[in-house]
Design a protein around this motif. Sequence first.
Motif, mmCIF file in Angstrom:
data_model
loop_
_atom_site.group_PDB
_atom_site.id
_atom_site.type_symbol
_atom_site.label_atom_id
_atom_site.label_comp_id
_atom_site.label_asym_id
_atom_site.label_seq_id
_atom_site.Cartn_x
_atom_site.Cartn_y
_atom_site.Cartn_z
ATOM 1 N N TYR A 8 0.834 -1.207 0.000
ATOM 2 C CA TYR A 8 0.000 0.000 0.000
ATOM 3 C C TYR A 8 0.868 1.256 0.000
ATOM 4 N N TYR A 9 1.832 1.324 0.901
ATOM 5 C CA TYR A 9 2.679 2.516 0.980
ATOM 6 C C TYR A 9 3.568 2.661 -0.247
ATOM 7 N N ARG A 10 3.998 1.528 -0.813
ATOM 8 C CA ARG A 10 4.820 1.599 -2.018
ATOM 9 C C ARG A 10 3.998 2.098 -3.204
ATOM 10 N N SER A 11 2.725 1.694 -3.261
ATOM 11 C CA SER A 11 1.879 2.117 -4.379
ATOM 12 C C SER A 11 1.612 3.613 -4.347
ATOM 13 N N LEU A 12 1.572 4.204 -3.154
ATOM 14 C CA LEU A 12 1.325 5.645 -3.052
ATOM 15 C C LEU A 12 2.428 6.461 -3.724
ATOM 16 N N LYS A 13 3.610 5.861 -3.851
ATOM 17 C CA LYS A 13 4.731 6.551 -4.477
ATOM 18 C C LYS A 13 4.760 6.366 -5.993
ATOM 19 N N SER A 14 4.014 5.377 -6.497
ATOM 20 C CA SER A 14 4.116 5.064 -7.925
ATOM 21 C C SER A 14 2.860 5.373 -8.730
ATOM 22 N N VAL A 15 1.694 5.489 -8.072
ATOM 23 C CA VAL A 15 0.465 5.760 -8.802
ATOM 24 C C VAL A 15 -0.100 7.113 -8.383
ATOM 25 N N GLN A 16 -0.921 7.660 -9.254
ATOM 26 C CA GLN A 16 -1.632 8.892 -8.936
ATOM 27 C C GLN A 16 -3.092 8.524 -8.692
ATOM 28 N N LEU A 17 -3.488 8.531 -7.425
ATOM 29 C CA LEU A 17 -4.859 8.148 -7.103
ATOM 30 C C LEU A 17 -5.822 9.147 -7.725
ATOM 31 N N TYR A 18 -6.859 8.606 -8.334
ATOM 32 C CA TYR A 18 -7.687 9.433 -9.211
ATOM 33 C C TYR A 18 -9.118 8.892 -9.235
ATOM 34 N N GLY A 19 -10.101 9.790 -9.219
ATOM 35 C CA GLY A 19 -11.515 9.400 -9.300
ATOM 36 C C GLY A 19 -11.911 9.120 -10.742
ATOM 37 N N PRO A 20 -13.140 8.687 -10.979
ATOM 38 C CA PRO A 20 -14.163 8.418 -9.972
ATOM 39 C C PRO A 20 -13.912 7.130 -9.202
ATOM 40 N N THR A 21 -14.614 6.957 -8.095
ATOM 41 C CA THR A 21 -14.453 5.788 -7.243
ATOM 42 C C THR A 21 -15.564 4.791 -7.532
ATOM 43 N N ASN A 22 -15.223 3.648 -8.087
ATOM 44 C CA ASN A 22 -16.189 2.611 -8.424
ATOM 45 C C ASN A 22 -15.945 1.373 -7.570
ATOM 46 N N PHE A 23 -16.963 0.958 -6.831
ATOM 47 C CA PHE A 23 -16.856 -0.238 -5.984
ATOM 48 C C PHE A 23 -17.135 -1.525 -6.760
ATOM 49 N N ALA A 24 -18.037 -1.458 -7.749
ATOM 50 C CA ALA A 24 -18.514 -2.670 -8.415
ATOM 51 C C ALA A 24 -17.392 -3.543 -8.981
ATOM 52 N N PRO A 25 -16.363 -2.975 -9.656
ATOM 53 C CA PRO A 25 -15.326 -3.844 -10.221
ATOM 54 C C PRO A 25 -14.618 -4.709 -9.187
#
Length: 481
Positions: free
Chosen positions: A317-334
């Motif tokens: 989780y902490y490693r991913s925060l450094k490599s991805v840009q968290l971005y909406g929209p937020t979809n739960f279904a997938p």
Amino acid sequence: MTQGITEVIDNTLNPDFVRKFIMDYFFEERENLRFDFYDVDSKSPNLSKHDFLGQMFCTLGEIVGSQGSRLEKPIAFRGKNELGCCRDSVLMQFCANKLDKKDFFGKSDPFLVFHRSNEDGSFTICHKTEVVKNTLNPVWQAFKISVRALCNGDYDRTIKVEVYDWDRDGSHDFIGEFTTSYRELSRGQSQFNVYEVINPKKKGKKKKYINSGTVSRYNITEYFSLEIQINLTLASTGNPSQPTSLHYMNPYQLNAYGMALKAVGEIIQDYDSDKMFPALGFGARLPPDGRVSHEFALNGNPQNPYCHGIDGVMEAYYRSLKSVQLYGPTNFAPVINHVARYAASVKDGSQYFVLLIITDGVISDMAQTKESIVNASKLPMSIIIVGVGPAEFDAMEELDGDVVRISSRGKFAERDIVQFVPFRDYIDRSGNHVLSMARLAKDVLAEIPDQFLSYMRVRGIKPSPAPPPYTPPIHVLQTQI
């Protein structure tokens, strides 16, 4: 607190202990155990007078979650340690089958009344269950009662249980009764804990009368002989670039997402046999092209998204925060559909899946998410949603379904499989994060046993027979002269 001491077995390096220790078992809590091993040199009850050999640490959840409820760890000596279900109090759950129909326009609204027998032969009410409406096959909620209240500490004292059909005017209809004892009830779910409900008046009037139904005890721990594997999936949203972010990587303490994950994950991981968890994120731009994904592996490996233990998930989780840009929209279904695909392939009860979603409360695909939950309610899975931050969680409350069962396109969920809690309700005002996490874990996991049992009961899945008695390995000592 010392729970007890085993018997002493003389002159052996392979002891087979048989004394049982009775303990409370709570699925939603982390119950730490320590086993100390001594070489006894005298009859002194003072352990300091004997040789200390070593220790073994584990949790009660690890024992229950192990195959056959038998756990082995590399310590100086290995012995057999059996743990039961209660001492000062007992956690019990009951169900009934084919109760008499009492309502003219419906079935019955049954509830149980427990009576403790007194020295003079009279009975005192010690517990009433809730009413389960319009069914002849009810499953009552689990309840905790002190052994003192149930039988005054006498394991063989008679306990009378009456079954009634609830009526609004208070004139409840008597269905029948049976008697048991705490010693019998402590055997858990077995042929010894299925009781015929007898109505004495009907029995005296009707020659062909058999019974008015049966009541039996549920015991979730006995299903773990099926090698239950609880698969944990993390889903996360937000932007970690600012110190005010819920994802902010504070070097001195966990962020809200980290605390929620660690609190729930450290308890639930004890029930997963291999401790390998697929950890997924959703709502982010992925390198190198910045494409938006609603289902990506936190460890960066889509072919193998598994992480070892909750510590491995935290690291990913902490490693991913450094490599991805968290971005909406937020979809739960997938991500719900992702876990549902696995659950759909193993409906025999050998595996049960738990999806953990940690979110800031913003959801963009409500209609699709509700449809996914309704479809998943037929599968061996549960969904835990932890809301972090100050957002309004009205949408999450709707998904929970505690008040109104969730539906989609006129179709209602077969079971309630969603549990939602807002993390802010558990934050300790003194800043004690350990206490906050313990409170969160206890409440968020409280419904999992009932959800698990409801699936097993609807599908008619019974616990496997108890494993054969433990046989210690035989060590042959060969000596050359």
